[in-house]
Design a protein around this motif. Structure first.
Motif, PDB file in Angstrom:
ATOM      1  N   ILE A 134      32.242  43.399  47.597  1.00 36.05           N
ATOM      2  CA  ILE A 134      31.260  44.249  46.124  1.00 36.05           C
ATOM      3  C   ILE A 134      32.032  43.531  45.683  1.00 36.05           C
ATOM      4  O   ILE A 134      31.753  43.106  43.929  1.00 36.05           O
ATOM      5  CB  ILE A 134      32.116  45.634  46.326  1.00 36.05           C
ATOM      6  N   LYS A 135      33.519  43.612  45.632  1.00 38.72           N
ATOM      7  CA  LYS A 135      33.895  42.774  45.097  1.00 38.72           C
ATOM      8  C   LYS A 135      33.762  41.067  44.139  1.00 38.72           C
ATOM      9  O   LYS A 135      33.631  40.713  42.868  1.00 38.72           O
ATOM     10  CB  LYS A 135      35.851  42.085  45.672  1.00 38.72           C
ATOM     11  N   ALA A 136      33.514  40.276  44.686  1.00 43.01           N
ATOM     12  CA  ALA A 136      32.317  39.250  45.027  1.00 43.01           C
ATOM     13  C   ALA A 136      31.339  39.015  43.643  1.00 43.01           C
ATOM     14  O   ALA A 136      30.480  39.163  42.781  1.00 43.01           O
ATOM     15  CB  ALA A 136      31.864  38.281  45.841  1.00 43.01           C
ATOM     16  N   SER A 167      35.855  50.399  33.148  1.00 44.13           N
ATOM     17  CA  SER A 167      37.057  51.316  32.688  1.00 44.13           C
ATOM     18  C   SER A 167      37.700  50.683  33.638  1.00 44.13           C
ATOM     19  O   SER A 167      39.255  50.196  33.594  1.00 44.13           O
ATOM     20  CB  SER A 167      37.271  52.788  32.654  1.00 44.13           C
ATOM     21  N   GLY A 168      37.235  50.961  34.978  1.00 48.05           N
ATOM     22  CA  GLY A 168      38.634  50.566  36.550  1.00 48.05           C
ATOM     23  C   GLY A 168      38.656  49.419  36.911  1.00 48.05           C
ATOM     24  O   GLY A 168      39.372  48.571  37.206  1.00 48.05           O
ATOM     25  N   CYS A 169      37.627  48.573  36.017  1.00 47.81           N
ATOM     26  CA  CYS A 169      37.329  46.778  36.497  1.00 47.81           C
ATOM     27  C   CYS A 169      37.582  45.769  35.067  1.00 47.81           C
ATOM     28  O   CYS A 169      38.144  44.619  36.051  1.00 47.81           O
ATOM     29  CB  CYS A 169      36.009  46.656  37.617  1.00 47.81           C
ATOM     30  N   CYS A 170      37.414  46.514  34.482  1.00 46.93           N
ATOM     31  CA  CYS A 170      37.433  45.218  33.309  1.00 46.93           C
ATOM     32  C   CYS A 170      38.584  44.949  32.313  1.00 46.93           C
ATOM     33  O   CYS A 170      38.628  44.018  31.229  1.00 46.93           O
ATOM     34  CB  CYS A 170      36.035  45.398  32.619  1.00 46.93           C
ATOM     35  N   LYS A 171      39.496  46.231  32.262  1.00 48.51           N
ATOM     36  CA  LYS A 171      40.722  45.682  31.707  1.00 48.51           C
ATOM     37  C   LYS A 171      41.734  46.222  32.717  1.00 48.51           C
ATOM     38  O   LYS A 171      41.751  47.089  33.952  1.00 48.51           O
ATOM     39  CB  LYS A 171      40.356  46.588  30.505  1.00 48.51           C
ATOM     40  N   PRO A 172      43.447  46.869  31.726  1.00 50.38           N
ATOM     41  CA  PRO A 172      44.150  47.285  33.290  1.00 50.38           C
ATOM     42  C   PRO A 172      44.176  48.880  33.054  1.00 50.38           C
ATOM     43  O   PRO A 172      43.406  49.017  31.650  1.00 50.38           O
ATOM     44  CB  PRO A 172      45.059  46.162  31.872  1.00 50.38           C
ATOM     45  N   ASN A 206      37.174  36.096  36.366  1.00 53.20           N
ATOM     46  CA  ASN A 206      36.430  36.075  37.175  1.00 53.20           C
ATOM     47  C   ASN A 206      37.600  36.895  38.445  1.00 53.20           C
ATOM     48  O   ASN A 206      37.666  36.900  39.154  1.00 53.20           O
ATOM     49  CB  ASN A 206      36.857  34.023  38.209  1.00 53.20           C
ATOM     50  N   GLN A 207      38.630  36.970  37.677  1.00 56.41           N
ATOM     51  CA  GLN A 207      39.670  37.963  38.277  1.00 56.41           C
ATOM     52  C   GLN A 207      39.747  39.530  37.221  1.00 56.41           C
ATOM     53  O   GLN A 207      39.685  40.280  38.795  1.00 56.41           O
ATOM     54  CB  GLN A 207      41.658  37.213  38.262  1.00 56.41           C
ATOM     55  N   LEU A 208      40.230  39.256  36.258  1.00 56.83           N
ATOM     56  CA  LEU A 208      40.196  40.833  36.146  1.00 56.83           C
ATOM     57  C   LEU A 208      41.106  41.703  36.702  1.00 56.83           C
ATOM     58  O   LEU A 208      42.146  41.387  37.088  1.00 56.83           O
ATOM     59  CB  LEU A 208      38.940  41.279  34.908  1.00 56.83           C
ATOM     60  N   CYS A 209      40.896  43.314  36.920  1.00 56.47           N
ATOM     61  CA  CYS A 209      41.215  44.156  37.513  1.00 56.47           C
ATOM     62  C   CYS A 209      40.098  44.191  38.576  1.00 56.47           C
ATOM     63  O   CYS A 209      40.115  45.103  39.611  1.00 56.47           O
ATOM     64  CB  CYS A 209      41.229  45.188  36.974  1.00 56.47           C
ATOM     65  N   TYR A 210      39.505  43.262  39.107  1.00 56.27           N
ATOM     66  CA  TYR A 210      38.903  43.722  40.451  1.00 56.27           C
ATOM     67  C   TYR A 210      39.526  43.472  41.940  1.00 56.27           C
ATOM     68  O   TYR A 210      39.374  44.408  43.032  1.00 56.27           O
ATOM     69  CB  TYR A 210      37.894  41.636  40.912  1.00 56.27           C
ATOM     70  N   ASP A 213      43.386  48.094  42.200  1.00 57.95           N
ATOM     71  CA  ASP A 213      43.227  49.617  43.140  1.00 57.95           C
ATOM     72  C   ASP A 213      41.868  50.621  41.928  1.00 57.95           C
ATOM     73  O   ASP A 213      41.537  51.631  42.360  1.00 57.95           O
ATOM     74  CB  ASP A 213      44.749  50.907  43.430  1.00 57.95           C
ATOM     75  N   SER A 214      42.441  50.377  40.457  1.00 56.59           N
ATOM     76  CA  SER A 214      41.516  51.015  39.795  1.00 56.59           C
ATOM     77  C   SER A 214      40.188  50.382  39.700  1.00 56.59           C
ATOM     78  O   SER A 214      39.557  51.479  39.372  1.00 56.59           O
ATOM     79  CB  SER A 214      42.409  51.108  38.433  1.00 56.59           C
ATOM     80  N   CYS A 215      39.651  49.353  40.097  1.00 56.93           N
ATOM     81  CA  CYS A 215      38.527  48.733  39.756  1.00 56.93           C
ATOM     82  C   CYS A 215      37.824  49.857  41.381  1.00 56.93           C
ATOM     83  O   CYS A 215      36.663  49.976  40.926  1.00 56.93           O
ATOM     84  CB  CYS A 215      38.613  47.297  40.775  1.00 56.93           C
ATOM     85  N   LYS A 216      38.561  49.804  42.358  1.00 53.11           N
ATOM     86  CA  LYS A 216      37.571  50.921  43.878  1.00 53.11           C
ATOM     87  C   LYS A 216      37.801  51.779  43.247  1.00 53.11           C
ATOM     88  O   LYS A 216      36.367  52.764  43.171  1.00 53.11           O
ATOM     89  CB  LYS A 216      38.802  50.986  44.721  1.00 53.11           C
ATOM     90  N   ALA A 217      38.821  52.614  41.804  1.00 57.41           N
ATOM     91  CA  ALA A 217      38.113  53.769  41.883  1.00 57.41           C
ATOM     92  C   ALA A 217      37.116  53.850  41.150  1.00 57.41           C
ATOM     93  O   ALA A 217      36.443  55.009  40.824  1.00 57.41           O
ATOM     94  CB  ALA A 217      39.946  54.418  41.166  1.00 57.41           C
ATOM     95  N   GLY A 218      37.068  53.015  39.917  1.00 61.07           N
ATOM     96  CA  GLY A 218      35.608  52.557  39.227  1.00 61.07           C
ATOM     97  C   GLY A 218      34.337  52.649  39.996  1.00 61.07           C
ATOM     98  O   GLY A 218      33.795  53.357  39.555  1.00 61.07           O
ATOM     99  N   VAL A 219      34.519  52.244  40.483  1.00 56.19           N
ATOM    100  CA  VAL A 219      33.142  52.245  41.897  1.00 56.19           C
ATOM    101  C   VAL A 219      32.632  53.733  42.248  1.00 56.19           C
ATOM    102  O   VAL A 219      31.766  53.897  42.621  1.00 56.19           O
ATOM    103  CB  VAL A 219      33.509  50.528  43.531  1.00 56.19           C
TER     104      VAL A 219
END
Length: 261
Positions: A134-136, A167-172, A206-210, A213-219
């Motif tokens: 998912i992250k890739a 919101s969860g993956c693209c910004k802090p 390529n890294q951002l907030c991927y 945990d906030s990215c997982k929460a966004g997913v």
């Protein structure tokens, strides 16, 4: 008997046509940009649509050619599909009920807390093996980069309606206190807090907030929203199946009784 079979054939021909929108709904969900990295949602809907189509086809053929064995099989499968659908609907409501979304002062968009979602979702969707793929996928997609093309100023961005993934993956997280430059570029705060996501954030596209945990929460937030929409389709399908079953069972029983003497 002919009248009863004609009724069963007619309602199943209608059901045959109605199954097509269900299948196309699953295909539509699979094609949405927000779902391109999560393939677990559309397939159950497509599978349900195909089962609905095959069931209706079985009932239509059995009634049209007066095949009592096929009609009996049709009624059994219809009942089994109703029970299965109800169980799936109950489970879906239980799994998607908890929400990790929370509002942030001065922000139009929500942010997302990983532990706010059900344990089942956390374990099955964001386990290490699934999360790697998912992250890739997220990193290679345009989900974050397209926000930069929109040329937001800071006030515009803070008042924008961005998706849970963005919101969860693209910004802090806002709590980190990063200073806005553009949607995916932020300046480190002078005194960063100890939140793990604040340390993990990286301006590298390529890294951002991927890894956050906030990215997982966004997913999970995106998945929850789509499942809520899919539940509506499931409810309609179950109601339709119950309606079909009651009419078909009554017509089948009348055909078995034969003409009155």
């Amino acid at each position: 008997m002919a009248v009863s079979n004609n009724i069963i054939a007619t309602i199943n021909f209608i059901a045959l046509i109605c199954s097509i929108p269900i299948i196309f709904t699953g295909i539509w969900l699979a094609s949405k940009p927000d779902n391109q990295c999560i393939r677990s949602l559309p397939w159950p809907i497509i599978f349900l649509g195909v089962l609905f189509l095959l069931l209706a086809l079985t009932g239509f053929i059995g009634a049209h050619w007066n095949n009592q064995g096929l009609l009996s099989f049709y009624l059994f499968c219809n009942a089994a599909l109703i029970v299965t659908g109800i169980i799936l609907l109950i489970l879906a409501f239980i799994v998607t009920h908890p929400s990790g979304a929370y509002s942030v002062p001065g922000r139009e968009y929500d942010e997302y807390r990983y532990m706010g979602y059900s344990e089942w979702l956390r374990e099955h969707i964001t386990d290490p093996e699934n999360w790697r793929s998912i992250k890739a996928c997220l990193a290679s997609s345009s989900i974050c980069s397209k926000m930069v093309r929109d040329s937001y100023t800071a006030p515009q961005f803070f008042n924008a309606r961005i998706s849970s993934l963005q919101s969860g993956c693209c910004k802090p997280p806002t709590v980190c206190g990063y200073q806005y430059v553009n949607p995916i570029t932020w300046i480190n705060p002078t005194n960063p807090i100890g939140d793990v996501d604040c340390i993990i954030w990286n301006n590298d596209p390529n890294q951002l907030c991927y890894n956050c945990d906030s990215c997982k929460a966004g997913v999970l937030g995106n998945l929850r929203k789509e499942w809520k929409e899919a539940n509506v389709i499931l409810i309609v399908a179950i109601v339709a199946l119950i309606f079909l079953y009651l009419i078909a069972f009554n017509a089948y029983k009348n055909s078995q009784a034969g003409p009155k003497k």
